[in-house]
Write an enzyme that holds these catalytic residues in place. Structure first.
Site, PDB file in Angstrom:
ATOM      1  N   ALA A 120       3.726  25.966  48.937  1.00 50.38           N
ATOM      2  CA  ALA A 120       3.016  24.831  49.521  1.00 50.38           C
ATOM      3  C   ALA A 120       1.613  25.237  49.960  1.00 50.38           C
ATOM      4  O   ALA A 120       0.637  24.509  49.742  1.00 50.38           O
ATOM      5  CB  ALA A 120       3.804  24.272  50.703  1.00 50.38           C
TER       6      ALA A 120
ATOM      7  N   TYR B 133      -0.101  27.758  48.769  1.00 51.22           N
ATOM      8  CA  TYR B 133      -0.855  28.067  47.553  1.00 51.22           C
ATOM      9  C   TYR B 133      -1.374  26.780  46.914  1.00 51.22           C
ATOM     10  O   TYR B 133      -2.544  26.698  46.502  1.00 51.22           O
ATOM     11  CB  TYR B 133       0.037  28.826  46.579  1.00 51.22           C
ATOM     12  CG  TYR B 133      -0.594  29.091  45.230  1.00 51.22           C
ATOM     13  CD1 TYR B 133      -1.510  30.126  45.056  1.00 51.22           C
ATOM     14  CD2 TYR B 133      -0.278  28.300  44.129  1.00 51.22           C
ATOM     15  CE1 TYR B 133      -2.082  30.370  43.819  1.00 51.22           C
ATOM     16  CE2 TYR B 133      -0.842  28.537  42.890  1.00 51.22           C
ATOM     17  CZ  TYR B 133      -1.743  29.572  42.738  1.00 51.22           C
ATOM     18  OH  TYR B 133      -2.324  29.802  41.512  1.00 51.22           O
TER      19      TYR B 133
ATOM     20  N   LYS C 136      14.622  23.562  37.740  1.00 47.45           N
ATOM     21  CA  LYS C 136      13.502  24.471  37.490  1.00 47.45           C
ATOM     22  C   LYS C 136      13.878  25.837  38.071  1.00 47.45           C
ATOM     23  O   LYS C 136      13.777  26.053  39.278  1.00 47.45           O
ATOM     24  CB  LYS C 136      12.216  23.952  38.125  1.00 47.45           C
ATOM     25  CG  LYS C 136      10.997  24.818  37.828  1.00 47.45           C
ATOM     26  CD  LYS C 136       9.747  24.233  38.456  1.00 47.45           C
ATOM     27  CE  LYS C 136       8.530  25.103  38.166  1.00 47.45           C
ATOM     28  NZ  LYS C 136       8.651  26.457  38.774  1.00 47.45           N
TER      29      LYS C 136
ATOM     30  N   ARG D 172       5.931  35.569  29.285  1.00 49.23           N
ATOM     31  CA  ARG D 172       4.944  34.564  28.892  1.00 49.23           C
ATOM     32  C   ARG D 172       3.536  35.141  28.843  1.00 49.23           C
ATOM     33  O   ARG D 172       2.728  34.776  27.994  1.00 49.23           O
ATOM     34  CB  ARG D 172       4.974  33.374  29.851  1.00 49.23           C
ATOM     35  CG  ARG D 172       3.960  32.288  29.447  1.00 49.23           C
ATOM     36  CD  ARG D 172       4.214  30.985  30.159  1.00 49.23           C
ATOM     37  NE  ARG D 172       4.225  31.157  31.600  1.00 49.23           N
ATOM     38  CZ  ARG D 172       4.864  30.345  32.451  1.00 49.23           C
ATOM     39  NH1 ARG D 172       5.557  29.337  31.970  1.00 49.23           N
ATOM     40  NH2 ARG D 172       4.826  30.549  33.745  1.00 49.23           N
TER      41      ARG D 172
ATOM     42  N   CYS E 196       1.175  53.201  71.324  1.00 47.73           N
ATOM     43  CA  CYS E 196       2.149  53.081  70.242  1.00 47.73           C
ATOM     44  C   CYS E 196       3.556  52.945  70.813  1.00 47.73           C
ATOM     45  O   CYS E 196       3.958  53.758  71.660  1.00 47.73           O
ATOM     46  CB  CYS E 196       2.070  54.309  69.335  1.00 47.73           C
ATOM     47  SG  CYS E 196       3.369  54.359  68.076  1.00 47.73           S
TER      48      CYS E 196
END
Length: 708
Positions: free
Chosen positions: A72, A74, A155, A176, A448
Site C-alpha cells: 500500500a 509502495y 493472485k 520473468r 548501550c
C-alpha cells in the site's frame, strides 16, 4: 502534505537521512527547474526523491526479496509521482521506468535466458471502480462486447516463473526478469516438489512455455520457522521472500528443509499444438498435462459476478493454504484476448485486484532496544496483544532512531499495525488524536543496553550505535551469525546456548568455539551431555567449511553471500585472505568499490588480524590443502532428489571436504550425478550428456566418508 501519505513521507525522509535518496539531478530536471516558480521548487525536489526511492524499493522487492514497506505504501509512492508528473506536464521529462508495473528480478550469478514469447505483468487496481473501469475499457476493445465472460483466479504471492517443455520434458525454467529475458534457474528445478520433469499423457505440444508462480505454503513456511526457533536461529520474514531466496540461492539446498511449490495459469509460446480457445480450457489442459493448476478459479458471466467472486475470495484468504495478495480477473475467450491486445508491460484483457493489507489498532506498552552484531541499536515496540490475520502480535519493529523521531511515537500511543507481505508486523501510523494529555517523546538512552558503553550517532546516520567491540550483546549476535546456516552451519548451537556461553565468558570471540569441550558446553548451557557432544562434533567439522562460508560467517563490512563466494574463489585459504590489500581486493570480480574500501579497512585492523590468525591456527578456512589432497580433488558433483541418509548440506560438505565442488547444473564438465529419491530433470540431462549416475553409497565410498 496529504494526511494519508504521512507514513510514506516519513520513509522518504528516512531514506534521505540514510543518504539513499540524496538529491541527484535527473537529466534536464535542473533545466526544468528554471521554468517553474520558487513555490514549485519543493515539488520538483519531491518528484526527484520519489523517483529515486521507487527505484530503491523496486530493487529491494524484485532483486533482493527484502521489501521495507507495505504494498500500500509502495503504491502510494507511485500515485504521488503520477500526480506530480501530471502537474508539471512537459516541463519535466517523464521517467517511464519509475511507473512501470513490471519490475526486473534478474540478479548476477545466474545465466540469462530469453523467453520465446514476452512474459508480461498485470495492471493493478485497489478499488471497485478500477475493476469496473477495466470492464468498460475492455468492452470498447472487444467487438461485439455482448459475450464477455471472466475467469477469477487467486493472485499467488511468489516468484513469476516460465517453464519450457520440449517433447514433454522440462528443459528450461526461467524467472520473468524484465519480460524479455530472465534468470535461468533450471538448476534449481529440483527444489520445487510439485514441478514434474515430464508432462503426463501424450497430448501435449511439441514445445510449450507455461507461466506460473513459485511459492511456499503457509504450513511449510511455519515448519521451517518453527525449526529455526527451536534451534535459536532467526526466522524468515515472509513466504515470498523465502521462496525467492530458496529458488535463487547459489548454495545447494536440502529439499527436505525447504520445499517449494508451483502453480501454472498462463501460456507463452506453443508449437505443434492448437492454442486453447479460452482461459478455462487452458487451465484444463495444464491439469491434463500433469502440471499443478489453479484449483480456485471461477468462471463468471458479468463484471458484477466477477466483483462478487473477488470479494468472496478475499474473505477466504486467511483460510487458504498458500499466500495470495489479490485476485486476477481475466477475459475467458481467447479471440477476445487477441482483440484486446497488450500494452508495453501487461495484457489489456486482465487486471489484478490487490487486497488491502490486514490492519488493526493497539497501544504501545513500551519500547525495547535490540543490539545487533554491528552495534546498530534497533527499537522494537512492545504492544498490547492484538490478533492480526490469525496471529497474536505483541511486538513490531520501529526500524531505527530516525524513524521514531519522525513519527513521534510515544509509549502509550495508539498505533496501526499492518502485516507486510501478510507476515511481518509493522507500525504504519500513529494516531495522535488518541494520545493522552500526559506523554513525552521517547528519548534514546545514551548507554548501550548490552554493555553500558556510550552510544554514538553520526549526523547522517539513522541509527545509534554501540562502538564497544567487546559488548556481550554484539558478541552474542556475531557468534550466532557465524554458527548459522548463513555461516559455517554448526547444528545444535542455538541462540540460547550461544548467549549462555558468551555471558559466562567462556566464549568471548568466535575462535573460542574451537576450544570448547562437551563438558564445558553442558556446564554453561541447558544442553544434555549427548547434545553437547553432538555440538562439539559439529564445531570440529566446521573447521573444514569452505573459505567462502567462513568469510560469510564473519560478517565483515560490505560482504554479503555473493561477496563471500567471490572472495572464497579468489583466495586459497584464510591466511592469504587476511593478507589481502585493497589492490588485491579490487581484483575480485563482483565486489563494489565501497565494499572493497570497507573490507580493506576491516582487514587492516589489528583486532581483525588477530581473529583471523586464531581461526587459521585452529585449522579453519584451510581449503587449499583439502582441495589438493582430497579424493575428489578437482571433480564436479551434482545432486538430484532426496538422499537416503545424508542431508543435502552434509553431502555437499563431504564433497567439499574431499576437494570436490558441488554444482547446481548438469553439464559436460560434471563428473558424477548423485541421485536420490524423486530425482528431477537433472537425471534426464545426465543421461543425454553421458554423465555417470551414482547413489549415495557410492559417493560415500568415493569420498572415503561415512554418514552422520
Amino acid at each position: 502534505m496529504r494526511p494519508w501519505f504521512s507514513s510514506v513521507a516519513r520513509r522518504l525522509a528516512l531514506g534521505a537521512s540514510l543518504g539513499v535518496v540524496a538529491l541527484t539531478v535527473i537529466p534536464n530536471l535542473s533545466c526544468a527547474a528554471r521554468s517553474v516558480s520558487v513555490a514549485e521548487t519543493e515539488s520538483l525536489r519531491r518528484l526527484e526523491l520519489l523517483r529515486v526511492e521507487i527505484a530503491r524499493h523496486d530493487d529491494l522487492y524484485f532483486r533482493k526479496a527484502q521489501p521495507e514497506i507495505s504494498d500500500a505504501d509502495y503504491d502510494a509512492l507511485k500515485q504521488e509521482l503520477r500526480e506530480l508528473e501530471s502537474r508539471f506536464g512537459r516541463r519535466v521529462p517523464r521517467d517511464p521506468a519509475a511507473l512501470r508495473d513490471m519490475g526486473d528480478d534478474r540478479v548476477s550469478g545466474f545465466p540469462k535466458a530469453r523467453h520465446r514469447m514476452r512474459m508480461l505483468s498485470l495492471e493493478k487496481t485497489t478499488t471497485e471502480s478500477g475493476v469496473r473501469a477495466f470492464d468498460q475499457a475492455l468492452r470498447r476493445l472487444v467487438k461485439p462486447p455482448a459475450e464477455i465472460a471472466y475467469v477469477v483466479e487467486p493472485k499467488f504471492d511468489g516468484l513469476a516463473i516460465s517453464a519450457t517443455y520440449e517433447e514433454g520434458r522440462l528443459v528450461r525454467l526461467v524467472t520473468r526478469g524484465n519480460g524479455e529475458e530472465g534468470d535461468d534457474v533450471t538448476a534449481a528445478a529440483g527444489r520445487i516438489r510439485t514441478l514434474p520433469p515430464r508432462l503426463a499423457g501424450a497430448a501435449w505440444p511439441r514445445v510449450v512455455e507455461v507461466r506460473g508462480e513459485v511459492f511456499l505454503t503457509f504450513a511449510e513456511f511455519e515448519r521451517i520457522n518453527r525449526g529455526r526457533r527451536e534451534n535459536g536461529r532467526p526466522t524468515f520474514s515472509s513466504p515470498r521472500n523465502l521462496a525467492v531466496g530458496t529458488l535463487k540461492s547459489l548454495e545447494p539446498e536440502d529439499r527436505e528443509v525447504r520445499q517449494l511449490d508451483v502453480v501454472f495459469f498462463g501460456l507463452g509460446a506453443i508449437d505443434g499444438h492448437a492454442a486453447p480457445a479460452s482461459q478455462t480450457q487452458l487451465l484444463e489442459w495444464i491439469a491434463q498435462w500433469g502440471l499443478p493448476s489453479v484449483e480456485d478459479a471461477r468462471r463468471v458471466d458479468s463484471i458484477d459476478d466477477a466483483w462478487r467472486a473477488v470479494q468472496e475470495l478475499g474473505g477466504r484468504r486467511s483460510h487458504l493454504a498458500f499466500p495470495i495478495d489479490g485476485a486476477v480477473i481475466k477475459l475467458d475467450d481467447a479471440v477476445g484476448q487477441t482483440a484486446a491486445g497488450v500494452s508495453e508491460v501487461a495484457p489489456r484483457w486482465a487486471i489484478a485486484f490487490k487486497y488491502a493489507p490486514a490492519r488493526v489498532g493497539t497501544r504501545v506498552r513500551g519500547v525495547a532496544l535490540q543490539v545487533g552484531r554491528t552495534g546498530v541499536i534497533t527499537p522494537v515496540a512492545e504492544l498490547e496483544p492484538v490478533a492480526l490475520a490469525g496471529a497474536r502480535i505483541t511486538r513490531a519493529t520501529l526500524h531505527n532512531a530516525s524513524e521514531m523521531e519522525r513519527s513521534d511515537l510515544r509509549v502509550g500511543d495508539f498505533v496501526w499495525i499492518e502485516r507486510m507481505g501478510e507476515i511481518i508486523p509493522a507500525v504504519v501510523a500513529v494516531d495522535t488524536a488518541q494520545r493522552g494529555t500526559v506523554s513525552a517523546p521517547f528519548v534514546f538512552p545514551r548507554d548501550c543496553p548490552g554493555c553500558g558503553a556510550l552510544l554514538v550517532r553520526a549526523l547522517d546516520d539513522a541509527n545509534w550505535r554501540c562502538t564497544n567491540d567487546d559488548c556481550p550483546a554484539r558478541q552474542v549476535r556475531k557468534v550466532e551469525h557465524y554458527v548459522s546456516d548463513e555461516g559455517v552451519g554448526i547444528r545444535g548451537l542455538g541462540a540460547a546456548s550461544v548467549e549462555a556461553l558468551v555471558r559466562s565468558q567462556r566464549v568471548r570471540e568466535i575462535p573460542d568455539l574451537y576450544t570448547l569441550t562437551a563438558a564445558e558446553v553442558t556446564a554453561h548451557t541447558r544442553l544434555s551431555a549427548a547434545q553437547a557432544a553432538r555440538v562439539v562434533d559439529a564445531i570440529q567439522r566446521s573447521r573444514k567449511a569452505p573459505l567462502r562460508r567462513v568469510i560469510a560467517g564473519l560478517g565483515l563490512p560490505g560482504i554479503g553471500p555473493a561477496g563471500a563466494n567471490a572472495l572464497g574463489a579468489r583466495f586459497a585459504d584464510l591466511p592469504q585472505f587476511a593478507a589481502a590489500r585493497e589492490s588485491d581486493l579490487q581484483q575480485v570480480e563482483g565486489l563494489r568499490p565501497e565494499s572493497v574500501r570497507a573490507l580493506a579497512t576491516a582487514l587492516s585492523a589489528e583486532r581483525t588480524q588477530q581473529l583471523l590468525a586464531r581461526l587459521a591456527a585452529a585449522g579453519v578456512g584451510a581449503q587449499s590443502a583439502t582441495a589438493d589432497a582430497g579424493t575428489l580433488a578437482g571433480k564436479e558433483v551434482v545432486f538430484t532428489g532426496t538422499l537416503p541418509t545424508l542431508s543435502r548440506r552434509r553431502a555437499t560438505e563431504l564433497v567439499e571436504e574431499a576437494g570436490g565442488r558441488v554444482a547446481d547444473r548438469v553439464t559436460a564438465a560434471t563428473w558424477r550425478l548423485v541421485a536420490g529419491r524423486n530425482p528431477a530433470s537433472k537425471l534426464h540431462q545426465a543421461t543425454a550428456l553421458g554423465v555417470p549416475v551414482i547413489e549415495e553409497a557410492e559417493l560415500l565410498r568415493l569420498a572415503e566418508a561415512a554418514p552422520e
